[in-house]
Design an enzyme around this catalytic site. Structure first.
Site, PDB file in Angstrom:
ATOM      1  CD  GLU A  11      60.366  79.337  47.592  1.00 31.56           C
ATOM      2  OE1 GLU A  11      59.189  79.448  47.213  1.00 31.56           O
ATOM      3  OE2 GLU A  11      61.086  78.373  47.294  1.00 31.56           O
ATOM      4  N   GLY A  77      51.116  79.819  43.648  1.00 38.29           N
ATOM      5  CA  GLY A  77      50.055  80.500  42.907  1.00 38.29           C
ATOM      6  C   GLY A  77      48.727  80.202  43.577  1.00 38.29           C
ATOM      7  CG  MET A 172      56.335  74.025  40.611  1.00 37.00           C
ATOM      8  SD  MET A 172      57.445  74.938  39.514  1.00 37.00           S
ATOM      9  CE  MET A 172      58.187  73.622  38.572  1.00 37.00           C
ATOM     10  CD  GLU A 173      59.221  73.262  44.684  1.00 36.03           C
ATOM     11  OE1 GLU A 173      58.373  73.970  45.293  1.00 36.03           O
ATOM     12  OE2 GLU A 173      59.706  73.596  43.593  1.00 36.03           O
ATOM     13  CG  ASP A 196      51.974  83.138  40.835  1.00 37.38           C
ATOM     14  OD1 ASP A 196      51.208  82.333  40.310  1.00 37.38           O
ATOM     15  OD2 ASP A 196      52.971  82.784  41.514  1.00 37.38           O
TER      16      ASP A 196
HETATM   17  N1  ADE Z   1      55.137  78.908  42.789  1.00 36.96           N
HETATM   18  C1  ADE Z   1      54.735  80.182  42.811  1.00 36.96           C
HETATM   19  N2  ADE Z   1      53.859  80.433  41.831  1.00 36.96           N
HETATM   20  C2  ADE Z   1      53.687  79.271  41.161  1.00 36.96           C
HETATM   21  C3  ADE Z   1      52.927  78.889  40.043  1.00 36.96           C
HETATM   22  N3  ADE Z   1      52.146  79.767  39.404  1.00 36.96           N
HETATM   23  N4  ADE Z   1      53.010  77.613  39.615  1.00 36.96           N
HETATM   24  C4  ADE Z   1      53.792  76.735  40.249  1.00 36.96           C
HETATM   25  N5  ADE Z   1      54.547  77.038  41.303  1.00 36.96           N
HETATM   26  C5  ADE Z   1      54.508  78.303  41.769  1.00 36.96           C
END
Ligand code: ADE
Length: 230
Positions: A11, A77, A172-173, A196
């Site tokens: 990243e 995501g 997540m951040e 995703d």
């Molecule tokens: N970063 C990329 N895809 C993610 C997901 N499905 N959940 C959490 N962080 C992500």
């Protein structure tokens, strides 16, 4: 100076590769690369996944590098039908979907010591991101980005986050960086490209597309940093 945080090497790598005059320091096992991006001073760092790592990193950028802005770049995501793989989510605000003090009467996501539920991103940084994304010709949306200490991979959790927060992307951040910046009065923004579906196909899709999506985010951040100065 602009601080640039990514959770994973992929990243931040493309940006680091472009930086000149590099000076590297390791603090709390994170490598801070200060230098120039297209002639502008920046410091780029890979913080590792999750809210704690991201918070340590943001606070260190503020105290050790005196950054005047922080951008969090990376992949996410999707939490909305409008965004598919390699589309772009720009945060107008961020929230921690796994912060739960509802037992004591707080709304889900509310950090007890904070006076806001969703932490607002800096308007000028958001405007520069929007311009950069449009110039790249991406499909994009502005909205809430939700963060938590979990890789989202089930329809149940995805629907829960959408229902509770109306979020457009999950990662997540971003929201822990937002919390640190909010407390320190440092403007921040979050840019995420979609890797995703945050549901059943997420692990395989992440493996396949995260690299390409992360590179696209880096290209947008590069242009963003130029637009900030205009
Ligand atoms: N970063 C990329 N895809 C993610 C997901 N499905 N959940 C959490 N962080 C992500």
């Amino acid at each position: 100076m602009l601080g640039i945080i990514g959770a994973m090497q992929m990243e931040v790598d493309a940006l680091k590769g472009l930086m000149t005059d590099q000076q590297v320091r390791t603090i709390s096992n994170m490598e801070y690369v200060a230098g120039k991006l297209d002639g502008r001073p920046v410091v780029a760092v890979v913080c590792g996944e999750g809210k704690v790592a991201a918070a340590i990193c943001a606070q260190t950028l503020i105290l050790e590098y005196n950054v005047d802005r922080i951008i969090n770049t990376g992949v996410a995501g999707t939490l909305c039908d409008a965004l598919g793989i390699k589309d772009v989510a720009v945060a107008q605000d961020v929230v921690q979907h796994d912060m739960d003090v509802t037992a004591l009467g707080l709304p889900l996501g509310q950090i007890p010591s904070l006076d806001v539920l969703k932490i607002p991103c800096d308007k000028d940084m958001v405007a520069a991101l929007e311009r950069a994304v449009q110039e790249q010709g991406c499909n994009w949306r502005l909205g809430t980005i939700a963060s938590g200490d979990m890789f989202l991979h089930t329809a149940e959790r995805k629907e829960f986050i959408v229902r509770q927060f109306g979020a457009i992307a999950g990662e997540m951040e971003g929201a822990s960086i937002g919390q640190v910046c909010y407390l320190n009065h440092v403007p921040f923004a979050v840019l995420r490209t979609i890797s995703d579906d945050a549901s059943g196909h997420a692990p395989a899709s992440f493996e396949q597309f995260a690299g390409e999506a992360a590179e696209l985010a880096c290209a947008i951040v590069r242009r963003f940093s130029a637009l900030l100065e205009e």
